[in-house]
Structures are given as C-alpha cells and as structure tokens.
Enzyme design. Structure first.
Site, PDB file in Angstrom:
ATOM      1  N   PHE A 173      68.809   1.472  22.031  1.00  0.00           N
ATOM      2  CA  PHE A 173      68.148   1.300  23.331  1.00  0.00           C
ATOM      3  C   PHE A 173      68.949   0.397  24.264  1.00  0.00           C
ATOM      4  O   PHE A 173      68.521   0.135  25.376  1.00  0.00           O
ATOM      5  CB  PHE A 173      66.694   0.862  23.191  1.00  0.00           C
ATOM      6  N   ASP A 197      65.092   5.407  17.042  1.00  0.00           N
ATOM      7  CA  ASP A 197      65.425   4.137  16.372  1.00  0.00           C
ATOM      8  C   ASP A 197      66.917   4.175  16.039  1.00  0.00           C
ATOM      9  O   ASP A 197      67.603   5.183  16.271  1.00  0.00           O
ATOM     10  CB  ASP A 197      64.578   3.954  15.091  1.00  0.00           C
ATOM     11  N   GLY A 235      62.206   2.315  19.152  1.00  0.00           N
ATOM     12  CA  GLY A 235      62.252   1.449  17.967  1.00  0.00           C
ATOM     13  C   GLY A 235      61.071   1.765  17.069  1.00  0.00           C
ATOM     14  O   GLY A 235      60.405   0.876  16.554  1.00  0.00           O
ATOM     15  N   LYS A 242      56.303  -0.911  20.623  1.00  0.00           N
ATOM     16  CA  LYS A 242      55.455  -1.825  19.846  1.00  0.00           C
ATOM     17  C   LYS A 242      56.321  -2.804  19.060  1.00  0.00           C
ATOM     18  O   LYS A 242      57.181  -2.399  18.290  1.00  0.00           O
ATOM     19  CB  LYS A 242      54.554  -1.037  18.890  1.00  0.00           C
ATOM     20  N   HIS A 246      59.464  -8.324  21.641  1.00  0.00           N
ATOM     21  CA  HIS A 246      59.341  -9.648  21.000  1.00  0.00           C
ATOM     22  C   HIS A 246      60.544  -9.976  20.091  1.00  0.00           C
ATOM     23  O   HIS A 246      60.687 -11.099  19.661  1.00  0.00           O
ATOM     24  CB  HIS A 246      58.003  -9.779  20.250  1.00  0.00           C
ATOM     25  N   GLY A 253      69.835   6.269  17.795  1.00  0.00           N
ATOM     26  CA  GLY A 253      70.626   5.754  18.918  1.00  0.00           C
ATOM     27  C   GLY A 253      70.302   4.303  19.139  1.00  0.00           C
ATOM     28  O   GLY A 253      69.595   3.679  18.330  1.00  0.00           O
TER      29      GLY A 253
HETATM   30  C1  LIG Z   1      59.946  -5.170  14.745  1.00  0.00           C
HETATM   31  S1  LIG Z   1      60.419  -3.530  14.427  1.00  0.00           S
HETATM   32  C2  LIG Z   1      59.106  -2.636  15.223  1.00  0.00           C
HETATM   33  C3  LIG Z   1      58.935  -1.270  14.655  1.00  0.00           C
HETATM   34  C4  LIG Z   1      57.805  -0.427  15.261  1.00  0.00           C
HETATM   35  N1  LIG Z   1      57.909  -0.311  16.687  1.00  0.00           N
HETATM   36  C5  LIG Z   1      56.458  -0.985  14.874  1.00  0.00           C
HETATM   37  O1  LIG Z   1      55.876  -1.733  15.639  1.00  0.00           O
HETATM   38  O2  LIG Z   1      56.004  -0.696  13.752  1.00  0.00           O
HETATM   39  C6  LIG Z   1      61.797  -3.276  15.534  1.00  0.00           C
HETATM   40  C7  LIG Z   1      62.394  -1.895  15.474  1.00  0.00           C
HETATM   41  O3  LIG Z   1      63.438  -1.814  16.467  1.00  0.00           O
HETATM   42  C8  LIG Z   1      64.505  -1.086  15.918  1.00  0.00           C
HETATM   43  N2  LIG Z   1      65.750  -1.420  16.638  1.00  0.00           N
HETATM   44  C9  LIG Z   1      66.450  -2.574  16.590  1.00  0.00           C
HETATM   45  N3  LIG Z   1      67.525  -2.511  17.392  1.00  0.00           N
HETATM   46  C10 LIG Z   1      67.511  -1.284  17.961  1.00  0.00           C
HETATM   47  C11 LIG Z   1      68.365  -0.634  18.911  1.00  0.00           C
HETATM   48  N4  LIG Z   1      69.440  -1.240  19.408  1.00  0.00           N
HETATM   49  N5  LIG Z   1      68.047   0.623  19.286  1.00  0.00           N
HETATM   50  C12 LIG Z   1      66.940   1.254  18.771  1.00  0.00           C
HETATM   51  N6  LIG Z   1      66.088   0.673  17.886  1.00  0.00           N
HETATM   52  C13 LIG Z   1      66.375  -0.588  17.487  1.00  0.00           C
HETATM   53  C14 LIG Z   1      64.521  -1.526  14.473  1.00  0.00           C
HETATM   54  O4  LIG Z   1      65.254  -0.654  13.647  1.00  0.00           O
HETATM   55  C15 LIG Z   1      63.037  -1.571  14.150  1.00  0.00           C
HETATM   56  O5  LIG Z   1      62.569  -0.340  13.687  1.00  0.00           O
END
Ligand SMILES: C[S@@+](CC[C@H](N)C(=O)[O-])C[C@H]1O[C@@H](n2cnc3c(N)ncnc32)[C@H](O)[C@@H]1O
Length: 335
Positions: free
Chosen positions: A228, A200, A177, A241, A245, A226
């Site tokens: 997660f 992501d 992500g 990161k 949450h 993809g």
């Molecule tokens: C709160 S953001 C955190 C982004 C990054 N890790 C940071 O801390 O700057 C959550 C991230 O999870 C990604 N995300 C949400 N659902 C997802 C999934 N099913 N598979 C992969 N990534 C996902 C979102 O696109 C987003 O970029």
C-alpha cells in the site's frame, strides 16, 4: 466489557506480584499446552495425566504441574479421581491460541522498550533485527499465527461492526492489509451481491489465498499481493482495519494518498481502529497504543488526529460509528 484500572493491583506488593507473575506464567502455560496439543485433546473429552501425557508425548510430571496451575485458576477442571476436563474457558484459551502466541512475540519485543526509547528503531527491531512485517514475510509460521490472531480480533468486533454500522451501498470492497481475509469474507456475507479484493503483502496474500479458497464465498474474492506504499486496486469501498495504527503520521499519509489515486469518484474509506479518549482511560485503545509502540512505528489516535490525516491526504471525515469497547468505524470521502 467495563474498563478497569490496574492501579488496584499496585496497592500492595502481594497483589502486584499476583498480577505480573500470573500474566507471564499463564501465557507460558497456555501456549505450551496449546502447542503440544494437550488442550485440543482435552476438548475432545476428559482424560487423566497419563492418557494426556501419552497421547501428546510430554512428560507426565511436568504436564500435571501445568494442568494443576490452570485448574487452580479455573481455566480447566479436575475431578476427585484426578481426571481433567475442559470448561468454557478452556475453549476460549484454545480459540485465542494465536493471540497468546503473538503476545509472547510482543513480550520478547517489549523487553527492548528501554533501548528503543533511548535510540532509533522500534523495540521489535531491537529484539528481532528487522521491522515486524519484514519479519513475517520471512517467517511464514509466525505470519500464519499472526494472521490467526488478527482473525480472532476481527471476530471479537464483528457483532458491533454489523449491528451498529452500515456501509453505504458499494459494489467492490478492497480490504487493505486484509490478512487472512476474515473481515473481507464477513463483509461479503453481510452484503450480498458485492465483490471483494483482499490486498496484503505478497507473502501474506499467498498464505491467505489457500484459506480464502476454502470459503463458499471464494468466487466473489480476488486476492492481490502488493504494497500500500506503491499501488492498490481500484474500488468504491476501502476498509482499513488496524492498518493506520501500525504506522506513524507520515507513513499513514503515504498509505492514504496511494488509495486516493485508486478510489473511484463517490468512493469511501472506512478506517476501523481504536479511538483514544482525550482523558487517559484504562481501555483497549490505551493499552493497544503501547502495544503499537512495541511492534512498529504506529499509535492509536484521537478523532482529531484521524481528521488531520484525512485532510492532509485528500479526504474529509464524513461519519463515524463509535465503539466505546473496541474498534470504531471512521468513514472518510475524497474531496
Ligand atoms: C495489524 S494487521 C491487520 C490485519 C487485518 N486488517 C485485521 O484487522 O485483521 C496489519 C496488516 O497489514 C499488512 N501490511 C503490512 N505492510 C503492508 C504493506 N506495505 N502493504 C500491504 N499490506 C501490508 C500486514 O501483512 C498485516 O496483514
């Protein structure tokens, strides 16, 4: 920064009004002047209302009122001849522009908290009609702005992350992500000789690809789209990161189990998230916990709650670097 309780503002109606009114109005003023390019123009050099209005194509009268509001609150400067100029806070306001835009999105969603509390679905779903990450997948401008906000958040925690915590030697890190790649690129810079995978959702990965390509470290990065909840790439370090949450416990166990299938023996998981204090404390963990209740199904967690998630998903808590002011690093290893 010291955590301070907001209770003092509730001691009388005047201070309460100042807090609530100014929080809302300041966000609106900052967003309007960032979006119309007025702040960028001011950062180039001093200008009066007429010049700013002409170069940004906004009406001079209303522009002057917004500028005077921000002058009154010391976010910009006004000279005796009526010329406005930027100060250090103006730069912060510009750097935080994506955060301020996302806060506006959160405020819209938050207006539905009462409906969400009395029924199913998150406040975000009540306002926007779909879960937040589906919304971003079909609204690329909002997704790019949210990615900018996340990058800003990462820069806030970067000093702590590298000064206070060292990752064990690794060859490939997957940032799960990983948004626009800010954290991954910072890690690769800090740990020479390693490679990284930015993972992501496909729509976000597509936006990130262009940003990553501009980095001098681009040849050490693979961008993979993809989910997660389905499958993640293999590596020996996984960083998450502000991921767990966003999700409830069942969803977190699903994410951790997907990673468990891909992680190499001896690999590590580094969760970078707030840790909620056992005693209610007016810090970022406590306020972000409520923000998570607005945006999605997630929550900020206590350390014991992380331990329980790890134990239920095939890991054990190995070590932790606690950050009293923001995001901590909690490392787990497969068992
Ligand atoms: C709160 S953001 C955190 C982004 C990054 N890790 C940071 O801390 O700057 C959550 C991230 O999870 C990604 N995300 C949400 N659902 C997802 C999934 N099913 N598979 C992969 N990534 C996902 C979102 O696109 C987003 O970029």
């Amino acid at each position: 920064m010291d955590a301070r309780a907001l209770g003092q503002y509730f001691e009388n109606p005047d201070t309460l009004f100042q807090l609530v009114n100014n929080t809302a109005v300041c966000m609106v003023a900052c967003n309007a002047l960032n979006r119309t390019g007025v702040i960028s123009r001011l950062l180039e050099g001093p200008a009066d209302t007429a010049v700013l209005a002409a170069s940004c194509q906004v009406p001079a009268d209303r522009l002057a009122r917004l500028l005077d509001y921000l002058t009154a609150h010391e976010i910009i400067e006004k000279a005796a001849d009526g010329t406005y100029s930027a100060n250090a806070r103006t730069q912060v306001m510009h750097d935080a522009r994506d955060y301020l835009v996302s806060t506006e999105l959160g405020a819209k969603a938050g207006s539905k908290m009462h409906e969400s509390l009395k029924g199913d679905g998150t406040p975000f779903e009540h306002f926007f009609g779909q879960p937040v990450f589906e919304y971003f997948s079909s609204n690329p401008d909002a997704a790019a702005s949210f990615g900018g906000f996340m990058g800003w958040m990462t820069r806030r925690v970067q000093r702590f992350l590298f000064a206070e915590h060292r990752f064990e030697p690794f060859s490939t890190v997957v940032d799960i992500g990983g948004s626009m790649g800010d954290l991954l690129l910072a890690i690769l810079e800090e740990y020479p000789g390693t490679n990284g995978i930015l993972f992501d959702l496909p729509a976000t990965a597509e936006i990130a690809r262009a940003q990553v390509a501009e980095s001098p470290l681009a040849d050490r990065v693979e961008v993979v789209g993809g989910s997660f909840f389905e499958e993640v790439p293999t590596a020996d370090l996984y960083t998450l990161k502000q991921i767990l949450h966003d999700w409830n416990d069942e969803e977190c166990r699903h994410i951790l189990s997907t990673i468990r299938k891909a992680i190499v023996p001896g690999g590590r998981l580094a969760v970078i998230d707030h840790i909620v204090s056992d005693v209610p404390t007016p810090n970022e963990a406590q306020s972000t916990d409520i923000a998570m209740m607005i945006w999605d199904t997630g929550r900020e967690r206590r350390l014991a709650e992380f331990e329980a998630l790890f134990a239920a998903s095939g890991y054990r808590l190995d070590r932790m670097t606690r950050n009293p002011a923001g995001h901590s690093v909690i490392e787990a290893v497969p068992v």
